[in-house]
Design an enzyme around this catalytic site. Structure first.
Site, PDB file in Angstrom:
ATOM      1  N   LYS A 120       0.822  -1.232   0.000  1.00  0.00           N
ATOM      2  CA  LYS A 120       0.000   0.000   0.000  1.00  0.00           C
ATOM      3  C   LYS A 120       0.851   1.274   0.000  1.00  0.00           C
ATOM      4  CE  LYS A 120      -3.349  -2.765  -0.009  1.00  0.00           C
ATOM      5  NZ  LYS A 120      -3.641  -3.271  -1.338  1.00  0.00           N
ATOM      6  N   GLU A 204      -1.610   8.549   8.080  1.00  0.00           N
ATOM      7  CA  GLU A 204      -2.361   9.516   7.271  1.00  0.00           C
ATOM      8  C   GLU A 204      -3.302  10.305   8.174  1.00  0.00           C
ATOM      9  OE1 GLU A 204      -2.869   7.034   3.067  1.00  0.00           O
ATOM     10  OE2 GLU A 204      -4.567   7.187   4.458  1.00  0.00           O
ATOM     11  N   HIS A 239     -15.590  -3.597   6.569  1.00  0.00           N
ATOM     12  CA  HIS A 239     -14.902  -3.656   5.277  1.00  0.00           C
ATOM     13  C   HIS A 239     -15.448  -4.722   4.344  1.00  0.00           C
ATOM     14  CE1 HIS A 239     -12.255  -0.812   7.140  1.00  0.00           C
ATOM     15  NE2 HIS A 239     -12.085  -1.658   8.124  1.00  0.00           N
ATOM     16  N   ARG A 297      -7.821  -6.965  -9.814  1.00  0.00           N
ATOM     17  CA  ARG A 297      -8.641  -8.137 -10.108  1.00  0.00           C
ATOM     18  C   ARG A 297     -10.029  -7.650 -10.538  1.00  0.00           C
ATOM     19  NH1 ARG A 297      -9.121  -7.290  -4.609  1.00  0.00           N
ATOM     20  NH2 ARG A 297     -11.267  -7.065  -3.925  1.00  0.00           N
TER      21      ARG A 297
HETATM   22  C1  MV4 Z   1      -8.959   5.708   5.404  1.00  0.00           C
HETATM   23  C2  MV4 Z   1     -10.161   6.254   5.907  1.00  0.00           C
HETATM   24  C3  MV4 Z   1     -10.138   7.594   6.360  1.00  0.00           C
HETATM   25  N1  MV4 Z   1      -8.996   8.312   6.307  1.00  0.00           N
HETATM   26  N2  MV4 Z   1      -7.831   6.458   5.356  1.00  0.00           N
HETATM   27  C4  MV4 Z   1     -10.628   1.247   4.858  1.00  0.00           C
HETATM   28  C5  MV4 Z   1      -9.909   0.060   4.258  1.00  0.00           C
HETATM   29  C6  MV4 Z   1      -9.131   0.654   3.181  1.00  0.00           C
HETATM   30  N3  MV4 Z   1      -9.960   0.706   1.978  1.00  0.00           N
HETATM   31  C7  MV4 Z   1      -8.767   2.010   3.671  1.00  0.00           C
HETATM   32  N4  MV4 Z   1      -9.865   2.405   4.517  1.00  0.00           N
HETATM   33  C8  MV4 Z   1     -10.001   3.655   4.976  1.00  0.00           C
HETATM   34  N5  MV4 Z   1      -8.908   4.438   4.950  1.00  0.00           N
HETATM   35  C9  MV4 Z   1      -7.859   7.742   5.800  1.00  0.00           C
HETATM   36  N6  MV4 Z   1      -6.741   8.489   5.728  1.00  0.00           N
HETATM   37  C10 MV4 Z   1     -11.318   5.453   5.925  1.00  0.00           C
HETATM   38  C11 MV4 Z   1     -11.228   4.158   5.449  1.00  0.00           C
HETATM   39  C12 MV4 Z   1     -12.424   3.349   5.482  1.00  0.00           C
HETATM   40  C13 MV4 Z   1     -12.861   2.843   6.691  1.00  0.00           C
HETATM   41  C14 MV4 Z   1     -12.100   3.059   7.830  1.00  0.00           C
HETATM   42  C15 MV4 Z   1     -12.570   2.555   9.033  1.00  0.00           C
HETATM   43  C16 MV4 Z   1     -13.759   1.839   9.090  1.00  0.00           C
HETATM   44  C17 MV4 Z   1     -14.468   1.588   7.940  1.00  0.00           C
HETATM   45  C18 MV4 Z   1     -14.029   2.085   6.730  1.00  0.00           C
HETATM   46  C19 MV4 Z   1     -14.721   1.828   5.546  1.00  0.00           C
HETATM   47  C20 MV4 Z   1     -14.275   2.326   4.353  1.00  0.00           C
HETATM   48  C21 MV4 Z   1     -13.104   3.090   4.309  1.00  0.00           C
END
Ligand code: MV4
Length: 502
Positions: A120, A204, A239, A297
């Site tokens: 990542k 972040e 997720h 994918r």
């Molecule tokens: C984040 C975020 C907010 N701020 N990064 C979730 C898994 C991956 N797709 C990255 N994710 C996130 N990254 C920053 N800087 C919010 C998410 C996020 C999320 C985070 C906590 C709980 C549920 C979530 C669902 C979708 C995205």
């Protein structure tokens, strides 16, 4: 009939996606080879393929993830190519190398594409270079609590710490105050080490309550890269996506152009080949979006894109794997109407726990502008070993409202007994004001449908209670805008009877 790009394809997957790929093969005049584990001997994909081979015991590690066995079967069956579907080996670069070494075409991106996007932090660095918006944060990895504290001070809380080898929510910690920083930092690093053998973490700024918007991209081996518009996947729990739709009710034409252009830049920067998805988080207040990760994918939710663009993404994958150029240019692609997908899972609708078992009655919805990708059938034993999703229902409408109405109608027709499922949850979500007005975010389920104190359900034997309690709690929350609640407070048991507290 167009000349078939391949004579025979092995589908290294199971369930609804294996059936979906088998259908594309059949339409292209390509022989299909299914593989199955002990638990999947009676699974539908086995019957629908032209040939089927047993690959081992039920656990995924001994079957669908056993790529040496899958290559052995592919050679025995004399296939030209392998389609991995999603999950399992679909983003395993070692598997791609093994296919290539054995003269078998892998239908998907290059091993390099997978490796670049699997890490990542390296993915984020590549995106910065491609001028794709990324979230402000650490410049590279963070190796000490002191550095973490300095970065947090600079960007300001809340922050999120992420394992570089993580993804899909694994190895992540949100930190809102300085006191939580050290333990969260150490937890992330040890999770990264334990689950992914890589303790690298980065930091972040945490974007609060975001939407999840993703862009479908497609590249071929001639340097062409296009996007096929967005999907909104904000209805998710831990997720796991539950409902997906295209277009997003929050994306305007201007934002769509910016998202699409950024996604094409991202894919072009790594010479991406095949179907891929660029995931963004979208701040619905500021209308800013930020790169999250790239999935190298085909995705579960690809049908919503197929319905609004008219493109068969699996056939396109097969043609591109054969070295053909994309069948369309960006200018030829249009997004028409509205599509919604719901994932039907064999799970308890209140506790969300997987609830496999034997399907007694199963009657899929039918009717205009409806697609059902399913491997459920009456008498089928849903195995405990794999993802609990048994079907996807996708509806299309000229408008979002029509697509929603069709989905509600479809779900009211769906008969699925013998196992518990989340059909009732979907009906409630589709009727929820925050879904209907499109303002829902990734916190939607947690804020509106998550039930506190799940352990109280351990003591309750009456299933009616579970559903009634959840609905009551939801109504209670809706009326009083109660942020968190305990369903126990609404019910009392007087002898055998359940009585709602007045
Ligand atoms: C984040 C975020 C907010 N701020 N990064 C979730 C898994 C991956 N797709 C990255 N994710 C996130 N990254 C920053 N800087 C919010 C998410 C996020 C999320 C985070 C906590 C709980 C549920 C979530 C669902 C979708 C995205």
């Amino acid at each position: 009939m167009i000349t078939a790009p391949f004579k025979k394809i092995l589908i290294a997957n199971r369930g609804e996606i294996a059936i979906r790929i088998t259908r594309a093969c059949r339409e292209l005049g390509i022989q299909s080879v299914a593989v199955f584990s002990d638990a999947d001997r009676e699974s539908l994909h086995v019957f629908l393929a032209d040939e089927a081979y047993h690959i081992g015991p039920s656990p995924s590690k001994e079957s669908y993830l056993n790529y040496k066995k899958i290559i052995e079967v592919a050679l025995k069956a004399g296939v030209d190519a392998i389609h991995p579907g999603y999950g399992f080996l679909s983003e395993n670069s070692l598997f791609v190398h093994a296919c290539e070494k054995n003269g078998i075409t892998f239908i998907g991106p290059t091993p390099k594409n997978m490796e670049q996007m699997g890490d990542k932090l390296s993915a984020k660095d590549l995106m910065k270079k491609a001028n794709v918006p990324t979230v402000p944060g650490s410049d590279g990895d963070v190796t000490s609590v002191e550095d973490a504290r300095a970065i947090a001070k600079k960007i300001g809380y809340p922050i999120i710490i992420k394992a570089s080898a993580g993804g899909g929510g694994k190895g992540m910690r949100i930190v809102r105050v300085d006191e939580e920083l050290e333990s969260a930092f150490r937890a992330c690093r040890s999770e990264g080490q334990n689950y992914f053998a890589n303790s690298t973490v980065y930091i972040e700024k945490f974007i609060n309550d975001p939407k999840h918007i993703e862009i479908q991209v497609f590249g071929d081996t001639h340097g062409n890269v296009v996007h096929l518009f967005e999907r909104e996947c904000s209805v998710q729990r831990r997720h796991q996506k539950i409902i997906e739709e295209s277009p997003s009710p929050s994306v305007t034409p201007e934002i769509r152009k910016k998202l699409g252009d950024a996604a094409v830049r991202a894919a072009k920067s790594i010479n991406y080949v095949g179907a891929g998805t660029i995931e963004f988080i979208f701040d619905n207040q500021t209308k800013e979006f930020y790169f999250m990760e790239m999935n190298t994918r085909l995705q579960v939710e690809h049908p919503v894109t197929e319905l609004v663009t008219g493109i068969d993404l699996v056939k396109e994958q097969i043609w591109v794997a054969k070295g053909l150029p994309l069948s369309f240019t960006q200018e030829e692609l249009t997004q028409n109407g509205h599509a919604i997908e719901v994932r039907i899972c064999a799970e308890d609708p209140v506790t969300y726990k997987p609830h496999p078992g034997k399907i007694r009655a199963c009657r899929h919805p039918q009717g205009p502008f409806l697609r059902v990708d399913s491997y459920a059938y009456p008498g089928y034993e849903v195995p405990i070993y794999y993802d609990p999703m048994v079907a996807k229902v996708i509806t299309y409408g000229e408008s979002r409202e029509e697509a929603i109405d069709r989905m509600s109608r479809a779900l009211s027709e769906f008969i699925l007994t013998g196992i518990k499922s989340n059909i009732s949850l979907h009906k409630t979500i589709l009727n929820h004001p925050k879904f209907l007005d499109g303002s829902y975010t990734t916190q939607f389920i947690e804020k509106n449908f998550e039930v506190l104190e799940p352990e109280i359900f351990k003591t309750v034997e009456d299933p009616v209670f579970l559903i009634a309690a959840a609905i009551t709690a939801y109504q209670d929350r809706k009326s009083k805008d109660v942020r968190r609640y305990s369903v126990a407070s609404n019910w009392r048991r007087t002898g055998r009877k359940l009585q709602l507290r007045t």
